[in-house]
Enzyme design. Sequence first.
Site, short mmCIF file in Angstrom:
data_model
loop_
_atom_site.label_atom_id
_atom_site.label_comp_id
_atom_site.label_asym_id
_atom_site.label_seq_id
_atom_site.Cartn_x
_atom_site.Cartn_y
_atom_site.Cartn_z
N CYS A 4 0.84 -1.21 0.00
CA CYS A 4 0.00 0.00 0.00
C CYS A 4 0.87 1.25 0.00
O CYS A 4 1.70 1.45 0.88
CB CYS A 4 -0.91 0.00 1.23
SG CYS A 4 -1.78 1.55 1.48
N CYS A 7 0.50 3.33 3.25
CA CYS A 7 1.19 2.69 4.38
C CYS A 7 2.70 2.91 4.26
O CYS A 7 3.38 3.15 5.27
CB CYS A 7 0.88 1.20 4.42
SG CYS A 7 -0.73 0.78 5.13
N ASP A 30 -0.73 16.48 -1.49
CA ASP A 30 -0.94 15.66 -2.68
C ASP A 30 0.15 15.98 -3.70
O ASP A 30 0.51 17.13 -3.93
CB ASP A 30 -2.33 15.93 -3.27
CG ASP A 30 -2.77 14.85 -4.23
OD1 ASP A 30 -3.71 14.12 -3.90
OD2 ASP A 30 -2.17 14.73 -5.32
N HIS A 46 -4.62 0.96 8.28
CA HIS A 46 -5.00 0.66 6.89
C HIS A 46 -6.44 0.17 6.85
O HIS A 46 -6.75 -0.93 7.30
CB HIS A 46 -4.09 -0.39 6.25
CG HIS A 46 -4.49 -0.67 4.83
ND1 HIS A 46 -3.91 -0.05 3.76
CD2 HIS A 46 -5.47 -1.46 4.33
CE1 HIS A 46 -4.50 -0.45 2.65
NE2 HIS A 46 -5.45 -1.31 2.97
N ASN A 85 -13.05 10.04 -2.40
CA ASN A 85 -13.39 9.21 -3.54
C ASN A 85 -13.54 7.79 -3.02
O ASN A 85 -12.67 7.28 -2.31
CB ASN A 85 -12.30 9.28 -4.61
CG ASN A 85 -12.21 10.67 -5.23
OD1 ASN A 85 -13.20 11.38 -5.33
ND2 ASN A 85 -11.01 11.04 -5.64
N THR A 93 -8.03 5.78 -6.39
CA THR A 93 -6.88 5.07 -6.94
C THR A 93 -6.02 4.45 -5.85
O THR A 93 -5.24 3.53 -6.12
CB THR A 93 -6.00 6.00 -7.80
OG1 THR A 93 -5.56 7.09 -6.98
CG2 THR A 93 -6.78 6.53 -9.00
N HIS A 96 -6.41 3.07 0.56
CA HIS A 96 -6.17 3.35 1.98
C HIS A 96 -6.90 4.67 2.19
O HIS A 96 -6.52 5.68 1.58
CB HIS A 96 -4.66 3.46 2.24
CG HIS A 96 -4.27 3.74 3.65
ND1 HIS A 96 -3.20 3.10 4.27
CD2 HIS A 96 -4.75 4.61 4.57
CE1 HIS A 96 -3.06 3.56 5.50
NE2 HIS A 96 -3.99 4.49 5.70
N HIS A 98 -8.53 8.12 2.57
CA HIS A 98 -7.93 9.46 2.71
C HIS A 98 -8.97 10.49 2.34
O HIS A 98 -9.73 10.31 1.40
CB HIS A 98 -6.68 9.61 1.82
CG HIS A 98 -6.92 9.21 0.39
ND1 HIS A 98 -6.97 7.89 0.00
CD2 HIS A 98 -7.13 9.95 -0.71
CE1 HIS A 98 -7.20 7.84 -1.30
NE2 HIS A 98 -7.32 9.08 -1.76
N HIS A 100 -9.41 14.21 0.90
CA HIS A 100 -8.71 15.30 0.20
C HIS A 100 -9.19 16.62 0.82
O HIS A 100 -10.38 16.93 0.78
CB HIS A 100 -9.09 15.33 -1.28
CG HIS A 100 -8.66 14.14 -2.08
ND1 HIS A 100 -7.62 14.20 -2.98
CD2 HIS A 100 -9.16 12.88 -2.13
CE1 HIS A 100 -7.50 13.00 -3.56
NE2 HIS A 100 -8.42 12.19 -3.07
#
Length: 112
Positions: A4, A7, A30, A46, A85, A93, A96, A98, A100
């Site tokens: 990952c 990770c 990002d 995770h 997303n 994509t 794990h 997240h 934004h």
Amino acid sequence: MDSCLFCRIIAGEIPGDFVLQEDDVVAFRDINPKAPVHVLVVPRMHVSSVSELARTSPAILAAMADAAQRIADAETGGHFRWIFNTGENAGQTVFHVHGHVLGGGTLGWSPA
Ligand code: AMP
Ligand code: ZN
């Protein structure tokens, strides 16, 4: 999770431009920013999706929201959009979870 990406960034195996590193949550910029401020808020744990995180560890999701607000307070006058997303067809994509954090200036497109 050896495979990952996030990770590995959290473990320090791949560089990240960190803006905070706390007990349960980290945040880094990002690599392909879509706004003047574009930071990813990520739990150390995770988990693949925001719904799984909410179900299994709601306090960590709350800690992510608190971190997002503090980043925005420091960088965008407290104004930000927070996007998760979820699923390939929605543009996820990295599996794990997240959030934004997008902000700075006036954001253009909005769902409402
Ligand atoms: P998502 O498409 O919602 O899964 O978001 C994954 C995000 O990770 C994208 O916005 C990528 O630009 C970002 N990203 C990919 N690799 C890296 C990296 N090494 N460091 C920081 N951000 C990354
Ligand atoms: Zn991971």
